[in-house]
Scaffold this motif. Sequence first.
Motif, mmCIF file in Angstrom:
data_model
loop_
_atom_site.group_PDB
_atom_site.id
_atom_site.type_symbol
_atom_site.label_atom_id
_atom_site.label_comp_id
_atom_site.label_asym_id
_atom_site.label_seq_id
_atom_site.Cartn_x
_atom_site.Cartn_y
_atom_site.Cartn_z
ATOM 1 N N GLY A 1 -2.518 -1.700 7.236
ATOM 2 C CA GLY A 1 -2.277 -2.751 6.256
ATOM 3 C C GLY A 1 -2.406 -4.134 6.864
ATOM 4 N N ALA A 2 -1.877 -4.295 8.082
ATOM 5 C CA ALA A 2 -1.931 -5.597 8.750
ATOM 6 C C ALA A 2 -3.375 -5.999 9.052
ATOM 7 C CB ALA A 2 -1.105 -5.562 10.034
ATOM 8 N N ILE A 3 -4.145 -5.063 9.586
ATOM 9 C CA ILE A 3 -5.532 -5.369 9.979
ATOM 10 C C ILE A 3 -6.414 -5.618 8.758
ATOM 11 C CG2 ILE A 3 -7.609 -4.440 11.079
ATOM 12 C CD1 ILE A 3 -5.779 -2.960 13.023
ATOM 13 N N THR A 4 -6.329 -4.725 7.776
ATOM 14 C CA THR A 4 -7.204 -4.873 6.607
ATOM 15 C C THR A 4 -6.820 -6.085 5.753
ATOM 16 O OG1 THR A 4 -5.796 -3.247 5.452
ATOM 17 C CG2 THR A 4 -7.845 -2.435 6.442
ATOM 18 N N SER A 5 -5.520 -6.389 5.680
ATOM 19 C CA SER A 5 -5.120 -7.579 4.922
ATOM 20 C C SER A 5 -5.625 -8.842 5.607
ATOM 21 C CB SER A 5 -3.597 -7.637 4.769
ATOM 22 O OG SER A 5 -2.950 -7.784 6.024
ATOM 23 N N LEU A 6 -5.670 -8.818 6.948
ATOM 24 C CA LEU A 6 -6.203 -9.965 7.683
ATOM 25 C C LEU A 6 -7.701 -10.132 7.403
ATOM 26 C CD1 LEU A 6 -5.438 -12.161 9.734
ATOM 27 C CD2 LEU A 6 -6.138 -10.580 11.548
ATOM 28 N N ILE A 7 -8.402 -9.010 7.312
ATOM 29 C CA ILE A 7 -9.834 -9.054 6.995
ATOM 30 C C ILE A 7 -10.049 -9.624 5.592
ATOM 31 C CG2 ILE A 7 -11.895 -7.648 6.559
ATOM 32 C CD1 ILE A 7 -10.880 -5.729 8.730
ATOM 33 N N VAL A 8 -9.264 -9.140 4.644
ATOM 34 C CA VAL A 8 -9.358 -9.636 3.265
ATOM 35 C C VAL A 8 -9.044 -11.125 3.216
ATOM 36 C CG1 VAL A 8 -8.325 -9.492 0.967
ATOM 37 C CG2 VAL A 8 -8.855 -7.398 2.230
ATOM 38 N N TYR A 9 -8.059 -11.535 4.000
ATOM 39 C CA TYR A 9 -7.651 -12.941 4.080
ATOM 40 C C TYR A 9 -8.831 -13.832 4.474
ATOM 41 C CZ TYR A 9 -5.376 -16.981 6.370
ATOM 42 O OH TYR A 9 -5.012 -18.234 6.777
ATOM 43 N N ALA B 1 11.727 9.164 4.174
ATOM 44 C CA ALA B 1 11.500 10.585 3.887
ATOM 45 C C ALA B 1 11.024 11.320 5.132
ATOM 46 C CB ALA B 1 10.473 10.730 2.762
ATOM 47 N N GLY B 2 10.881 10.578 6.236
ATOM 48 C CA GLY B 2 10.528 11.206 7.499
ATOM 49 C C GLY B 2 9.074 11.097 7.901
ATOM 50 N N TYR B 3 8.270 10.375 7.119
ATOM 51 C CA TYR B 3 6.848 10.236 7.445
ATOM 52 C C TYR B 3 6.640 9.127 8.487
ATOM 53 C CZ TYR B 3 5.732 13.180 3.428
ATOM 54 O OH TYR B 3 5.640 14.237 2.552
ATOM 55 N N ASN B 4 5.583 9.269 9.258
ATOM 56 C CA ASN B 4 5.213 8.236 10.221
ATOM 57 C C ASN B 4 4.392 7.172 9.497
ATOM 58 O OD1 ASN B 4 4.501 6.690 12.413
ATOM 59 N ND2 ASN B 4 2.965 8.124 13.183
ATOM 60 N N VAL B 5 4.991 6.020 9.271
ATOM 61 C CA VAL B 5 4.313 4.971 8.509
ATOM 62 C C VAL B 5 3.646 3.939 9.415
ATOM 63 C CG1 VAL B 5 5.922 5.232 6.586
ATOM 64 C CG2 VAL B 5 6.398 3.536 8.364
ATOM 65 N N LEU B 6 3.719 4.144 10.723
ATOM 66 C CA LEU B 6 3.113 3.183 11.646
ATOM 67 C C LEU B 6 1.621 2.997 11.393
ATOM 68 C CD1 LEU B 6 3.745 1.289 13.967
ATOM 69 C CD2 LEU B 6 3.254 3.166 15.562
#
Length: 257
Positions: free
Chosen positions: A79-87, A68-73
């Motif tokens: 998501g990568a950093i916080t999921s690693l923390i949760v892990y 849709a044209g949004y910057n999802v970076l």
Amino acid sequence: MELKSRNPLLNNKAFNAGATTVYDADGRPVEIIDRENTMTVNGAVNKSILMLVLLVSSAFIVWQLFFAGYNVLPMMIGGAITSLIVYFIAIYKPAYTPYLVPAYAVLEGAFIGGLSAFFEARYPGLVMQAVAATFVTFLVCFLLYRFKVVKVTQQFRSVVIGATLAICTFYLLGWIMSIFGVQLFIYGNSLISIGFSVFVIVIAALNLFLDFDLIEEGARRRLPKHMEWFSAMALMITLVWLYIEFLKLLAKLSSRD
């Protein structure tokens, strides 16, 4: 049987605990089993399915935002950093996994959704091929394990864990060297690079057998109920790894056309 895996989640000391043990008047151990609060294979399967639904839903939202044209970076990185923390929290606090694992699935889904969208934008149709390849690989491995065509022996486990650790070390070495402008053969679309990706996919698939075996063993030993979430998270990590490796392999093949 000693519970060991390349996956820190399933190698956690919580998986080495048995049912609660007390002692009678004569000092003999008596195992206390509460069947309503112990891990089962069906429970682990159901939670794995729930995790998959959450991950795919989160990934689909980020996917839609990308196109849709949004910057999802930022979502990907967050998501990568916080999921690693949760892990890591889940590793040291397995009792909290009923709350941590769903959060992990959503956060990991944000990363996977963005990553998949980037690959799809560059190589249309690639993502569905990777999804199909991952599903077929999982199904084949499950059937081979279910009908005992492949048995997880100590030798099998040692070889797979050793190969997995070698791959992790090689990836880390490649990342460090890339900082200094040196690119290893694992990158690019050379035949050697493609061969390496195939090898990694095979090892990732073999890890599925270890995950299946450990879940079954955990249920047999009647570990606490929250270990169903714990094992579901471990299986999901292997599946995500397998999917990402398929994405990379298919991208290398497409870039050669």
